[in-house]
Design an enzyme around this catalytic site. Sequence first.
Site, PDB file in Angstrom:
ATOM      1  N   GLY A 144       4.528   7.188  10.839  1.00 33.87           N
ATOM      2  CA  GLY A 144       3.901   7.403   9.535  1.00 33.87           C
ATOM      3  C   GLY A 144       4.162   8.765   8.941  1.00 33.87           C
ATOM      4  N   GLU A 176      -3.186  -6.826  12.127  1.00 36.05           N
ATOM      5  CA  GLU A 176      -2.754  -7.945  11.304  1.00 36.05           C
ATOM      6  C   GLU A 176      -3.399  -9.250  11.783  1.00 36.05           C
ATOM      7  OE1 GLU A 176      -0.886  -7.599   8.690  1.00 36.05           O
ATOM      8  OE2 GLU A 176      -0.249  -5.520   8.978  1.00 36.05           O
ATOM      9  N   THR A 221       0.821  -1.212   0.000  1.00 37.80           N
ATOM     10  CA  THR A 221       0.000   0.000   0.000  1.00 37.80           C
ATOM     11  C   THR A 221       0.857   1.264   0.000  1.00 37.80           C
ATOM     12  OG1 THR A 221      -0.145  -0.120   2.413  1.00 37.80           O
ATOM     13  CG2 THR A 221      -1.925  -1.131   1.156  1.00 37.80           C
ATOM     14  N   VAL A 222       1.990   1.229   0.697  1.00 31.09           N
ATOM     15  CA  VAL A 222       2.838   2.423   0.741  1.00 31.09           C
ATOM     16  C   VAL A 222       3.545   2.632  -0.592  1.00 31.09           C
ATOM     17  CG1 VAL A 222       4.781   3.550   1.876  1.00 31.09           C
ATOM     18  CG2 VAL A 222       3.145   2.228   3.228  1.00 31.09           C
ATOM     19  N   ASP A 241       6.385  -3.311  18.083  1.00 29.83           N
ATOM     20  CA  ASP A 241       6.413  -2.275  17.048  1.00 29.83           C
ATOM     21  C   ASP A 241       6.729  -0.908  17.670  1.00 29.83           C
ATOM     22  OD1 ASP A 241       5.489  -1.230  14.208  1.00 29.83           O
ATOM     23  OD2 ASP A 241       4.352  -0.059  15.672  1.00 29.83           O
ATOM     24  N   ARG A 288       7.451  -9.062  -4.700  1.00 32.65           N
ATOM     25  CA  ARG A 288       7.465 -10.521  -4.711  1.00 32.65           C
ATOM     26  C   ARG A 288       6.523 -11.084  -5.764  1.00 32.65           C
ATOM     27  NH1 ARG A 288       7.461  -9.399   0.997  1.00 32.65           N
ATOM     28  NH2 ARG A 288       9.482  -9.876   1.954  1.00 32.65           N
ATOM     29  N   LYS A 331      11.018   0.203  10.220  1.00 29.37           N
ATOM     30  CA  LYS A 331      11.498   0.482  11.579  1.00 29.37           C
ATOM     31  C   LYS A 331      12.212  -0.701  12.202  1.00 29.37           C
ATOM     32  CE  LYS A 331       6.879  -0.608  12.024  1.00 29.37           C
ATOM     33  NZ  LYS A 331       5.849  -0.356  10.978  1.00 29.37           N
ATOM     34  N   ALA A 370      11.796  20.430  -4.877  1.00 30.26           N
ATOM     35  CA  ALA A 370      13.021  19.627  -4.866  1.00 30.26           C
ATOM     36  C   ALA A 370      14.117  20.232  -5.726  1.00 30.26           C
ATOM     37  CB  ALA A 370      12.718  18.212  -5.342  1.00 30.26           C
ATOM     38  N   LYS A 417      10.198   1.743  17.271  1.00 31.33           N
ATOM     39  CA  LYS A 417      10.135   3.180  16.994  1.00 31.33           C
ATOM     40  C   LYS A 417      10.757   3.987  18.127  1.00 31.33           C
ATOM     41  CE  LYS A 417       5.848   2.398  14.430  1.00 31.33           C
ATOM     42  NZ  LYS A 417       4.370   2.522  14.469  1.00 31.33           N
TER      43      LYS A 417
END
Length: 437
Positions: free
Chosen positions: A139, A195, A17-18, A206, A49, A110, A37, A210
Amino acid sequence: MADTPAPLRIALAGLGTVGAGVIRLIEANAALIARRAGRPLQVTVVGARDRTKDRGVDLSRYAWEDDMVIMGERADVDVVVEMVGGSDGSALACARTTIEAGKALVTANKAMIAHHGLELAAKAEEAKVAMKFEAAVAGGIPVIKGLREGAAANEIERVYGILNGTCNYILSTMEDTGRDFADVLAEAQSKGYAEADPAFDVEGIDAAHKLSILAAIAFGARLDFAAVDAAGITRLRAADIAQADALGYVIRLIGMAETMESPAGKVLFQRVQPHLVAFDHPLAHVDGATNAVVAEGNFSGRLLFQGAGAGDGPTASAVVADLIDIARGEIGAPFSVPVGELEAMSAADAGSRTGRAYVRLMAADRPGVLAEITAAFRDAGVSIESLIQKGRSDDQPVMVALVTHEGPESAVAEAVRLLSGSDSLAEPPLVLHILAD
């Protein structure tokens, strides 16, 4: 007429998704990004994959690389964006190969940074290439840039916050509905907020990844993920949420890091744990899957960074912000100062900290049990501010909740040790610290 600047040529390793969000963002805001930029951003190569999966974006314009590990070795690539995930394996191999080939690296990973960030940063410094990871923490919130640049003149005294959106969604839903953890977790999984295997989120791992990254940047300390004391939210009950509310608090999973003075010098405290947070604290109003980070600087005072902690749009925004910096020629030390100058700090002894705590016990409903509990706290030197017994049952444990006066954490730990193995308790006590303002 001035020559048109060459584009920054980008390879995307991983098209979840990212990754798809990065493509959509670069396409949607191409002109604006090029102005900011100083040159265009151009995706040239992609890889994942599964080549056949529909990702909702047109990939036909880009070269496909089956071996994502070697993307950085391609002549048509200036920077690799690693979004494969995982602390080791192909993600780490891709990162190493990219930097060793003299190409810049951007990652949202991360776990990889928490475990291997120092190695990769040292390689990047030696190769004089950029290594950036804004999207790895919180995020779309620019908290790494905020600490590394915006608060660079400050000595950061403490950094803490809500670092996992899944846990925050579960806790705030438990608050709103009065439902128990397992029920809300199942709903979060069905909605895609959690998940299928939620352990990394709900066990605090997680958030610990971070937090270790934030601590390194905030304090100029060497990354030490192994020293993070992590506990999750799986033991929380709806009754804990209700009791906290009655006391004037909400419960939030908080990652906290700060430096402390010890006889051996400066030490680093890092902990992820559910905390009671007072209604009037800014973090008490952070609901749903939102993340928030508080940094306390010696001149800036309290700084609050808040926003979406996950999702394709916010995370892609952080990735592309790093790409814009690279397009401008900004390299800098990944952890604010060179790896060789990061300070190796020993882990702080949590027992030396002082504060107030909420302790929940599931106890047998029979004469003498409360006396046993209070005697253990008395013998440990803990002063009890309030004690409440909930319900009454002849054959089921009842909830006993108490709040301590301010005192050393070691004393509360000793009280819990004294109660260990007592046949009056159905399970080990749950200790939640109260967030100090």
